[in-house]
Design an enzyme around this catalytic site. Structure first.
Site, short mmCIF file in Angstrom:
data_model
loop_
_atom_site.label_atom_id
_atom_site.label_comp_id
_atom_site.label_asym_id
_atom_site.label_seq_id
_atom_site.Cartn_x
_atom_site.Cartn_y
_atom_site.Cartn_z
N SER A 1 3.78 -37.32 44.51
CA SER A 1 3.37 -36.22 43.45
C SER A 1 4.21 -36.23 42.22
O SER A 1 3.65 -35.68 41.30
CB SER A 1 3.50 -34.99 44.15
N GLU B 1 6.39 -19.88 36.04
CA GLU B 1 7.68 -19.77 36.86
C GLU B 1 7.81 -21.51 37.22
O GLU B 1 6.79 -22.24 37.08
CB GLU B 1 7.21 -19.21 38.14
N LYS C 1 1.94 -31.69 38.01
CA LYS C 1 1.65 -30.33 37.74
C LYS C 1 0.96 -30.42 36.28
O LYS C 1 0.21 -29.39 35.90
CB LYS C 1 3.25 -29.81 37.48
C1 LIG Z 1 6.64 -33.81 42.25
C2 LIG Z 1 6.43 -32.24 43.30
N1 LIG Z 1 5.84 -32.38 44.03
C3 LIG Z 1 5.57 -31.36 44.78
C4 LIG Z 1 5.93 -30.25 44.50
C5 LIG Z 1 5.44 -28.86 45.14
O1 LIG Z 1 4.35 -28.21 44.65
P1 LIG Z 1 3.07 -28.11 45.18
O2 LIG Z 1 2.87 -27.88 46.65
O3 LIG Z 1 2.34 -26.99 44.53
O4 LIG Z 1 2.28 -29.52 44.98
C6 LIG Z 1 6.42 -29.94 43.34
C7 LIG Z 1 6.81 -28.59 42.80
O5 LIG Z 1 7.56 -28.40 41.82
C8 LIG Z 1 7.09 -31.25 42.55
O6 LIG Z 1 7.53 -30.95 41.54
#
Ligand SMILES: Cc1ncc(COP(=O)(O)O)c(C=O)c1O
Lengths: 268, 408
Positions: free
Chosen positions: B390, B123, B101
């Site tokens: 992620s 948000e 993020k």
């Molecule tokens: C670690 C992590 N992965 C994935 C997501 C999902 O969001 P996005 O699909 O925008 O990557 C989030 C959302 O809070 C997250 O914290």
């Protein structure tokens, strides 16, 4: 010409301004909504806006949001809205109905299905608060073919040349949003509002009505010399929500409508 | 570019068009009040993108403050357990603040300064975007308000406290489902009134144009690095790339630099929740239909009246009824395959990755890893599956303890 155009023509000829109340459909029931509409027609409302509850209304403040939630929680369905409105239409005399409806709902129904249903139920137009000029071509041309008014909004953040373009695209009337923000009662309206409305009125034939925040006779008196009408939402919805007893709620709405209409019509 | 350019897929990387459209998806479905700010943002972002000084400042922050490039890592024991292709992680969990993020929030915070705006709102679902926004705002000294669904405040408590420590104000949202969707609504309402002085840092590739494009671009550093690291490490591109899809920002950032590489299979993993029944998952690309939500046209979970349906995922970051419009287009044209992973499988995978690799993956990322293991099992040992890890899973530890009835 839609019934809205005719209504404004009559008002102009009589030298009058429009009082346009807003109610949420199905809050707390469709039966109550039709009773409120009859009450408003009798009180002398010029046009009524019927808000179609939506799960994610981003232009609405707490009062209207809560009314949408109540309506949805008590089982509001579109397929019950249309016949309920069609049934009470005859009791509303000269008062046209305008739907206030999210584009999310229109998109889901499909444009033709929406126009069929709304016109069939006796609506003369729609306000779609989340449909910008740029995204509105298809709905606009379909509505135009059917003499169904599509009322666009301008706001204090709208550039002046854009205001004029929106005015050219709008039919029925133009909705001038008084504040930069969401719906809800305000103590005071912005000082520059009158100048902005006057500026726009000099550039369009369309009636310009002002909404958002209007709840008191002094607001109406302030706007009366310039605007062609005033739109009152949260103040009405709140009164309906405050009284569990239907007759008391209707009485409170009747009284508010009478006060505001009086402020609109009293000699300056 | 090392790949040949096929004109039909070349076009995918050139979207959106001037109206913010990815085919029939995207666009701008918002109240008129926001038009001027969106047009300003579009202009400023277009200028910043071409501005060498802006890019240098962002790159420097990504290197020195975030710790980029994030490594790729061969999950050897996990690969053995899956039995088949090699599984590699793109380690976004090692970024400062523990998730992808921050790539986006630093870019948007720089834009906030460039536009002369004095306040930021955001948000958050899992709290990762909230923490990353609070961090970027602390770094630049910008006041910050974060909207968070009350249910998410409960299940992602460690992040709530971090945001406060970073000087942000966290406003719990008690309307509707009390999760991410309601937090977006509340942030948009704030923005309706504050738009002249405030920038809204959206946390995923959702919302009105230019957000989906801009957030994708800021996140594309993930895929650009992964692509180059693959070339450096393997002498070729990975065979399959996998990412979880909530709003879709880590997936868009991971996929976008590979989108014209036809030989690379791209797989997005949505939250399968408890079952395919309505209300029990959060998989709009799998179970939803095109609709309009939060400013753009995209796949969405809604009922026949256009009301947004309740959704469920064990993972707060995936618990969202919509998805970025570019994913909807990638789905329809068949460039990316979208599938889902259920709560129980994600939880089991979390556990497995912790014990076999010594990494606590975010529950969101665990969805992607589970699918990567499934895919790897069907592929020979010389093939490479790259997963976007992620974020880190520390934020989920308390909720996992609660689900298991253990002390935290
Ligand atoms: C670690 C992590 N992965 C994935 C997501 C999902 O969001 P996005 O699909 O925008 O990557 C989030 C959302 O809070 C997250 O914290």
């Amino acid at each position: 010409m839609s019934a809205i155009d005719e209504r404004f023509q009559q008002l102009r000829e009589a030298g009058k301004k429009a009082f346009i109340p807003f109610v949420t459909a199905g809050d707390p029931s469709l039966d109550m909504t039709t009773r409120v509409l009859r009450e408003l027609a009798q009180a002398g409302a010029s046009i009524a806006e019927v808000g179609v509850p939506y799960s994610d209304p981003i232009a609405d403040g707490p009062v209207i949001q809560a009314s949408y939630t109540r309506a949805l929680d008590s089982g509001f369905r579109l397929r019950e809205l249309w016949p309920a409105m069609a049934q009470c239409r005859a009791d509303l005399g000269q008062m046209p109905l305008v739907s206030m409806i999210s584009y999310s709902i229109i998109h889901r129904m499909g444009i033709d299905a929406f126009l069929d249903s709304a016109q069939g139920a006796g609506f003369s137009g729609a306000i779609v608060p989340d449909l910008l000029l740029e995204e509105g071509d298809t709905l606009r041309s379909a509505a135009r073919q059917r003499d169904f008014s599509l009322i666009h909004l301008v706001t204090p953040t709208t550039d002046r040349d854009r205001m004029v373009r929106i005015a050219e695209a709008s039919t029925g009337f133009l909705y001038f949003v008084s504040v930069t923000g969401i719906t809800g009662e305000r103590n005071e309206l912005p000082a520059e509002l009158l100048d902005q409305v006057a500026w726009l009125k000099a550039r369009t034939e369309l009636p310009v009505c002002v909404g958002f925040g209007i709840s008191r006779p002094e607001h109406v008196r302030m706007l009366r010399p310039i605007a062609d009408g005033v739109i009152v939402g949260s103040a009405i919805v709140r009164r309906l929500a405050e009284h569990a007893d239907a007759d008391t709620a209707l009485g409170a709405v009747r009284q508010l409508a009478a006060e505001l209409i009086e402020a609109l019509e009293e000699d300056a | 570019m090392t790949t040949d350019s096929n004109p039909s897929t070349m076009r995918l990387s050139q979207l959106p068009d001037a109206h913010g459209r990815f085919g029939p998806y995207g666009g701008r479905y918002v109240p008129e009040t926001l038009t001027r700010a969106l047009e300003e943002l579009e202009r400023e972002y277009a200028a910043a993108r071409e501005d060498v000084a802006f890019r240098r400042e962002l790159d420097e922050l990504l290197a020195q403050f975030v710790g980029r490039p994030s490594p790729i890592y061969h999950a050897r024991r996990l690969s053995e357990m899956a039995g088949g292709a090699q599984i590699w992680f793109k380690r976004e969990d090692l970024n400062h603040t523990g998730a992808h993020k921050i790539n986006n929030t630093l870019g948007q915070a720089l834009l906030t300064l460039r536009m002369g705006k004095q306040r930021v709102i955001a948000e958050t679902g899992a709290g990762q975007h909230g923490v990353a926004t609070a961090t970027a705002c602390a770094h630049f000294g910008i006041p910050c308000v974060v909207y968070m669904g009350a249910e998410d405040v409960r299940r992602q408590r460690p992040n709530v406290f971090s945001m406060k420590l970073l000087g942000a104000e966290v406003r719990p949202v008690t309307s509707g489902s009390r999760t991410l969707r309601d937090a977006v609504n509340e942030a948009l309402r704030d923005w309706m009134a504050s738009v002249e002085t405030t920038h809204y840092i959206i946390g995923s590739v959702i919302g009105p144009h230019p957000f989906p494009m801009m957030v994708r671009d800021f996140q594309a550093v993930i895929g650009r690095e992964a692509r180059q690291q693959s070339l450096d490490t393997f002498g070729r591109l990975p065979d399959t790339v996998v990412a979880c899809v909530g709003g879709g920002s880590n997936a868009a950032g991971m996929f976008y630099p590979f989108i014209d590489d036809d030989q690379v299979r791209l797989v997005g993993v949505e939250a399968g929740g408890i079952s395919p029944e309505p209300g029990q998952n959060a998989s709009p690309l799998t179970h939803g239909a095109p609709g309009v939500l939060h400013g753009s046209r995209s796949y969405v979970m809604q009922d026949e009246d256009g009301q947004t349906s309740p959704v469920h995922s064990v993972s707060a970051g995936l618990d969202y009824p919509g998805v970025g419009p570019e994913h909807s287009y990638w789905r329809d044209v068949g460039r990316v395959e979208y599938t889902e992973c259920r709560d129980d499988t994600a939880l089991k995978t979390f556990d497995l990755v912790a014990k076999t690799e010594g990494i606590l993956p975010a529950l969101e990322s665990s969805h992607a890893i589970a699918k990567a293991m499934e895919l790897a099992a069907t592929m020979p040992a010389d093939k490479i599956v790259m997963v976007c890890l992620s974020g880190r899973g520390d934020k989920d530890a308390a909720e996992i303890a609660r689900l298991r009835g253990e002390e935290y």
